[in-house]
Enzyme design. Sequence first.
Site, PDB file in Angstrom:
ATOM      1  N   LEU A  30       1.562   1.906  -6.813  1.00 35.17           N
ATOM      2  CA  LEU A  30       0.941   0.768  -7.493  1.00 35.17           C
ATOM      3  C   LEU A  30      -0.573   0.923  -7.555  1.00 35.17           C
ATOM      4  O   LEU A  30      -0.860  -0.343  -8.181  1.00 35.17           O
ATOM      5  CB  LEU A  30       1.695  -0.471  -7.173  1.00 35.17           C
ATOM      6  CG  LEU A  30       3.250  -0.308  -6.977  1.00 35.17           C
ATOM      7  CD1 LEU A  30       3.936  -1.728  -6.360  1.00 35.17           C
ATOM      8  CD2 LEU A  30       3.874   0.134  -8.400  1.00 35.17           C
ATOM      9  N   ALA A  46       2.268   2.763  -2.363  1.00 32.43           N
ATOM     10  CA  ALA A  46       3.720   2.576  -2.998  1.00 32.43           C
ATOM     11  C   ALA A  46       3.601   3.041  -4.364  1.00 32.43           C
ATOM     12  O   ALA A  46       4.385   2.641  -5.290  1.00 32.43           O
ATOM     13  CB  ALA A  46       4.157   1.056  -2.783  1.00 32.43           C
ATOM     14  N   PRO A  50       0.785  -1.223  -0.071  1.00 29.66           N
ATOM     15  CA  PRO A  50      -0.074   0.084   0.027  1.00 29.66           C
ATOM     16  C   PRO A  50       0.942   1.295  -0.117  1.00 29.66           C
ATOM     17  O   PRO A  50       1.895   1.251   0.504  1.00 29.66           O
ATOM     18  CB  PRO A  50      -0.696  -0.292   1.296  1.00 29.66           C
ATOM     19  CG  PRO A  50       0.205  -0.860   2.360  1.00 29.66           C
ATOM     20  CD  PRO A  50       0.995  -1.650   1.255  1.00 29.66           C
ATOM     21  N   SER A  74      -5.032   1.520  -3.743  1.00 32.47           N
ATOM     22  CA  SER A  74      -6.251   2.050  -3.466  1.00 32.47           C
ATOM     23  C   SER A  74      -7.305   2.111  -4.586  1.00 32.47           C
ATOM     24  O   SER A  74      -8.682   1.690  -4.253  1.00 32.47           O
ATOM     25  CB  SER A  74      -6.133   3.494  -2.821  1.00 32.47           C
ATOM     26  OG  SER A  74      -5.705   4.422  -3.738  1.00 32.47           O
ATOM     27  N   ASP A 110      -5.370   5.855 -12.266  1.00 27.46           N
ATOM     28  CA  ASP A 110      -5.507   4.867 -11.303  1.00 27.46           C
ATOM     29  C   ASP A 110      -6.949   3.866 -11.516  1.00 27.46           C
ATOM     30  O   ASP A 110      -7.086   2.860 -11.790  1.00 27.46           O
ATOM     31  CB  ASP A 110      -5.255   5.199  -9.925  1.00 27.46           C
ATOM     32  CG  ASP A 110      -3.712   5.141  -9.671  1.00 27.46           C
ATOM     33  OD1 ASP A 110      -3.208   5.763 -10.707  1.00 27.46           O
ATOM     34  OD2 ASP A 110      -3.295   5.041  -8.374  1.00 27.46           O
TER      35      ASP A 110
HETATM   36  O1  PMV Z   1      -1.450   7.175  -6.997  1.00 26.11           O
HETATM   37  P1  PMV Z   1       0.110   7.070  -7.455  1.00 26.11           P
HETATM   38  O2  PMV Z   1       0.805   7.325  -6.179  1.00 26.11           O
HETATM   39  O3  PMV Z   1       0.330   6.216  -8.196  1.00 26.11           O
HETATM   40  O4  PMV Z   1       0.345   8.460  -8.253  1.00 26.11           O
HETATM   41  C1  PMV Z   1      -0.558   9.365  -8.872  1.00 26.11           C
HETATM   42  C2  PMV Z   1      -0.142   9.948 -10.131  1.00 26.11           C
HETATM   43  C3  PMV Z   1       0.017  11.492 -10.093  1.00 26.11           C
HETATM   44  O5  PMV Z   1       0.283  11.585 -11.504  1.00 26.11           O
HETATM   45  C4  PMV Z   1       1.074  11.916  -9.288  1.00 26.11           C
HETATM   46  C5  PMV Z   1      -1.512  11.755  -9.747  1.00 26.11           C
HETATM   47  C6  PMV Z   1      -2.688  11.703 -10.673  1.00 26.11           C
HETATM   48  O6  PMV Z   1      -3.878  11.787 -10.003  1.00 26.11           O
HETATM   49  O7  PMV Z   1      -2.317  11.273 -11.872  1.00 26.11           O
END
Ligand code: PMV
Length: 323
Positions: free
Chosen positions: A107, A105, A103, A110, A153
């Site tokens: 990747l 990290a 978590p 969440s 994500d």
């Molecule tokens: O959720 P993470 O920690 O993999 O990073 C998000 C990527 C960012 O470009 C920094 C933020 C985003 O919402 O795209």
Amino acid sequence: MRRVVASAPGKVILFGEHFVVKGCLGIASAINVRVQAEARLTRGEKLRLYSRNLGFRVVLRKDMELEELPEDARPFASILRYLVSQGYNFLGAEIEIRSHLPPGAGLGSSAASAAAFALAYTHLHGDALDKHRLFIASLEAEKIAHGKPSGIDPTISVYGGWIAYRRDKGASRVNARLDAGYRFIVADTGVRRKTGPIVESVLALAEKRWDVLKHVYRAAEEVSEKALRALEIGDYETIADLMNISQGLLNAIGVSSLEIEKLIAIARSSGALGAKLTGAGRGGSIVVLAPSDSSRVTETLKGYSPWVSSVALGDEGSRIDQE
Ligand code: PMV
């Protein structure tokens, strides 16, 4: 008693993290490391939610305020609100989240947890969310977890595969040409961090130093555009160079760290062709491109990282694993 297991993949951002927040092109892929949600119907109107690996156990009720809940549970409660707004009943259930991703990290643990949870719970209702609404549900959860998510994500955790992403235009598929001569490796620095405050501080720096940083953002855009073409023709030499350049640009906007630089130096000196941080940075993970006939990079990284995995990219999006 009905039972269902749903899962969703983690992700790596190969190019454009942070720059994507201000409209640049981002490129990301699902990885074959997944989060599962196992849901069972129970009597009553309580939803018991727990995760041994993520370390929380909560009881959710229909009329709860998010502030009453521990931070880790709030994204799930925001999904429930969304589901109620979509006409779902609040069924009593017990749901376990099992994550194979570290978590915090970078990747996508969440977003993958959110998608797996929403799919499992709505499947229990006999009316599983379609992909579009699953995306909205996961994005609601990401807003609670991260403040101003670009949407990369939740897109990956729901739809899987490879995507090129632009904030105003959304996602389009990338037909990445894989080459058995190369592999991608992910290594965690072990430093946990929260994406929201890092994104905020990058935006503040960009505003303060835009006269200089506009060139860095323009360079990042060009790196992503070139990388997209290189991925589609399978030009891994170019991809490796662009990963290294991308790391330099991420350093310029202040999201690298001692731990990241150390892992990257170790990866490169043991034979990696390209290496960069992935996700929000200041901790979290790095992604490495290495020749697939050498195990030296992985073996060396294992001496310095709590979690190293050779990953297959382009994995399937959210799905029902068992019912
Ligand atoms: O959720 P993470 O920690 O993999 O990073 C998000 C990527 C960012 O470009 C920094 C933020 C985003 O919402 O795209």
